[in-house]
Scaffold this active site. Structure first.
Site, PDB file in Angstrom:
ATOM      1  N   GLU A 181       9.519  -7.332  -0.731  1.00  0.00           N
ATOM      2  CA  GLU A 181       8.500  -6.280  -0.849  1.00  0.00           C
ATOM      3  C   GLU A 181       8.845  -5.333  -1.995  1.00  0.00           C
ATOM      4  O   GLU A 181       7.972  -4.878  -2.732  1.00  0.00           O
ATOM      5  CB  GLU A 181       8.412  -5.468   0.451  1.00  0.00           C
ATOM      6  CG  GLU A 181       7.664  -6.144   1.587  1.00  0.00           C
ATOM      7  CD  GLU A 181       6.164  -6.228   1.361  1.00  0.00           C
ATOM      8  OE1 GLU A 181       5.752  -6.684   0.288  1.00  0.00           O
ATOM      9  OE2 GLU A 181       5.416  -5.867   2.277  1.00  0.00           O
TER      10      GLU A 181
ATOM     11  N   THR B 206      -0.512  -1.870  -4.260  1.00  0.00           N
ATOM     12  CA  THR B 206       0.238  -1.007  -3.336  1.00  0.00           C
ATOM     13  C   THR B 206       1.048   0.042  -4.098  1.00  0.00           C
ATOM     14  O   THR B 206       1.106   1.208  -3.698  1.00  0.00           O
ATOM     15  CB  THR B 206       1.170  -1.870  -2.455  1.00  0.00           C
ATOM     16  OG1 THR B 206       0.348  -2.768  -1.721  1.00  0.00           O
ATOM     17  CG2 THR B 206       1.980  -1.032  -1.488  1.00  0.00           C
TER      18      THR B 206
HETATM   19  N1  HSE Z   1       3.048   1.100   4.532  1.00  0.00           N
HETATM   20  C1  HSE Z   1       2.686   0.497   3.284  1.00  0.00           C
HETATM   21  C2  HSE Z   1       1.767   1.443   2.527  1.00  0.00           C
HETATM   22  C3  HSE Z   1       1.991  -0.802   3.530  1.00  0.00           C
HETATM   23  O1  HSE Z   1       0.835   1.952   3.144  1.00  0.00           O
HETATM   24  O2  HSE Z   1       1.982   1.670   1.345  1.00  0.00           O
HETATM   25  C4  HSE Z   1       1.539  -1.503   2.285  1.00  0.00           C
HETATM   26  O3  HSE Z   1       0.775  -2.649   2.653  1.00  0.00           O
END
Ligand code: HSE
Length: 308
Positions: A130, A183
């Site tokens: 990630e 993201t």
């Molecule tokens: N918790 C993370 C965010 C998940 O909201 O950035 C990304 O899929």
């Protein structure tokens, strides 16, 4: 066993009030990953389909490879691994696409090696993937994808993941507007500080949601599926988000918010029929506003990755 083909599920992270700490896995969509042990040492991604040519074959740059490289390093293993990645879910969608690839390849390689690590122990390696994908080693998608069910990341340092038994047959409608949100960018726009009153509301809802899930208390779950911290900032990235959320809530959703970093929007329902009705209402609202989208209906996946 020298070869294995697995399915790894998409996941909904944050679940409204649990930024970076809540996630659950879906039964569909997900990725399919085929892994083969070969003589020549090293990790090779030999084929990728369904990605429209955008994902790198370099295992150090692809989440399906990064976690496996770290795992083999940790195990001091010299085996050779060939990975085929079949993307069967949208990327940049907020449905944990990079997490599914990481979880699936780790699960597959671990299984071929005789399961030296538990699914929980694989989470740290998937987090490395990630980090490569979006610059942040959040665990809410990868933990859900590897363990299935609803997960709480109780602590990041040290990592402590708690599986929450859900005492209700919850179903989910997920609308995926066909726009891409990275993201990394969706994290950069968040503020670093929140007010004390936001902290009170958000932590009360997070605690209440866990209590509601454990007790199967749908009314409590519905009261708590609210986000006063992240959704107000990220909603601006998703055209017509509030119209779609309104359509979901008016059609009986227990709650509706942004899935992960978006653009997907999830709604929780008490059964499959309601999830379908809510999903169609969300889709109709999106299409009425000229927003092209896909709709997924799913229960909460309880198993994580599975062998095909
Ligand atoms: N918790 C993370 C965010 C998940 O909201 O950035 C990304 O899929």
């Amino acid at each position: 066993m020298k070869e294995i083909r697995v399915f790894a599920p998409a996941s909904v992270a944050n679940v409204a009030c649990g930024f970076d700490i809540f996630g659950f896995a879906l039964d569909e969509p997900g990725d399919e990953i085929a892994v083969k042990l070969v003589k020549e040492p090293g990790v090779r991604i030999v084929r990728i389909s369904g990605d429209e040519g955008v994902l790198p074959l370099d295992p150090r740059k692809n989440t399906a490879g990064v976690g496996v490289l770290k795992l083999l390093e940790h195990l001091k293993s010299e085996v050779g691994v060939e990975i085929e990645l079949h993307k069967k879910m949208p990327m940049g969608s907020g449905l944990g696409s990079s997490a599914a690839s990481a979880a699936g390849s780790l699960f597959a390689v671990n299984a071929l090696l005789g399961s030296p690590l538990s699914p929980k122990e694989l989470i740290a390696f998937a987090m490395e993937a990630e980090k490569e994908a979006c610059g942040s080693a959040h665990a809410d998608n990868v933990a859900a994808a590897l363990l299935g069910g609803f997960v709480l990341i109780r602590s990041y340092d040290p990592l402590d993941v708690v599986q929450i038994p859900v005492r209700a047959e919850l179903h989910c409608a997920v609308l995926h507007p066909k726009i891409e949100i990275r993201t990394e960018m969706a994290r950069k726009i968040l503020k670093n500080e929140i007010s004390l009153s936001q902290l009170v509301v958000q932590s009360a809802n997070a605690a209440g949601l866990i209590a509601g899930l454990l007790q199967g208390d749908l009314a409590l779950i519905a009261k708590c599926l609210k986000d006063v911290v992240v959704e107000p900032v990220r909603a601006a990235l998703i055209p017509h988000f509030y119209d779609i959320q309104k359509a979901a809530l008016e059609n009986g959703a227990l709650g509706c918010s942004i899935s992960g970093s978006g653009p997907s929007i999830f709604a929780i329902a008490k059964d499959r029929n309601e999830a379908a009705q809510i999903g169609y209402a969300m889709k109709e609202e999106a299409l009425r506003n000229g927003l092209d989208c896909d709709l997924y209906l799913s229960s909460i996946n309880q198993k994580g990755p599975k062998v095909l």
